[in-house]
Design an enzyme around this catalytic site. Sequence first.
Site, PDB file in Angstrom:
ATOM      1  CD  GLU A 269      -2.894   0.980   2.368  1.00  0.00           C
ATOM      2  OE1 GLU A 269      -3.941   1.593   2.423  1.00  0.00           O
ATOM      3  OE2 GLU A 269      -2.625   0.068   3.350  1.00  0.00           O
ATOM      4  CB  SER A 388      -4.241   4.012  14.055  1.00  0.00           C
ATOM      5  OG  SER A 388      -3.711   3.014  15.108  1.00  0.00           O
TER       6      SER A 388
END
Length: 409
Positions: A269, A388
């Site tokens: 990603e 996160s």
Amino acid sequence: MGSPSTALPERPDRYVFQADPGADPRADPDRFRAAVRDWLADALAGEFSGLRGAGGPGREHEAFDERLAWDRHLAEAGWTCLGWPVEHGGAGAPLAHQVIFHEEYARADAPARVNHFGEELLGPTLIAFGTPAQQQRFLPGIVAVRELWCQGYSEPGAGSDLAAVRTRATLDGEAWVIDGQKVWTSLAHVAHWCFLLARTDPDQQRHRGLSYLLVPMHQPGVEVRPIRQLTGTAEFNEVFFTGARTDADLVVGAVGDGWRVALGTLAMERGVATLGQQVGFRRELDALVGLARRTGALADPVLRDKLVRARIGLEVMQAHARRTLGSDAPGVASVSKLVWAAWHRGLGELAMEVLGAGSLVAQGEPYDLDRWQRLFLFSRADTIYGGSDEVQRTILAERVLGLPRPVRP
């Protein structure tokens, strides 16, 4: 389940890597950059001219059908999946050329792509972990932008802690039966397929007993509910699986080995596309400096200092990205995510300071926001989605620095 994709599309003879039989364009990055720039200029001057700058995080609703047509136009011209191996339908482009394409694409202000999850995430995952049958079935549809994908990782009780997912999949003859809920699923409302993590062994805990499944979205037992955001848009969704089914052979990697495959996807990603993302960041910063100059805010020494610091931060971010590009060293992806997410969120906050009190007022009824208000509101999520900050710091602490893991109940 679901119709298989057709054969891999042939790349056109005029494709830039094959344009000159007397020389290898791969050896000349400047020539390749000029070819990308010229093609984009021509393509964005015609029927797609109105798409410049359309779409992107917080704005995925903009001209979606037109951007889908644009992506398919890119595919027909041979510009999708540049870094994939040739045998899987890609161009086999060297890393330097992939970087050039993403940089020039961003500089051209070309529309945000709608095929990100397929081209940048699932496709490389299937190439690395999938079976030949899975590759043959799904890769052609990604290259040609015939099938769109979404990512089913986060859950209400496992937003950042993927090892705690509770969605379960039970084998029933020749199919997996899936029950559970996913949340913050980007573009699920337009996706044909979802790659998701599900617990296939209820007797195992945490990352053990998870499997990586490919699930068709258009079937009974799959319900998509949009999540309305602070920006007023709804590109994220909740997805409910109630007896949804997928073929037994649509497990990527071994059954129970989904954690390893999912980590592979997460690593992909943060590839070369991030450099194009940073070109977009530079454009945003330049525009904000221009706004500060026009409004007189640049005369404020405190604001001017913050804008200079933002410029320095962007230069550091880009230098780090180039230095670590292609590295598989532990923690590199986590550091990159922490750096760009904090910088971009800070840019949104700085934009509100430049605008002053006017930043608190909507531009019109009922809730019409300008680009800076949207940036501020959506960038609050930058430090959450895609892993996160807390999870990234935990990865660095445990896997890079070797600190002891906290005791979990």
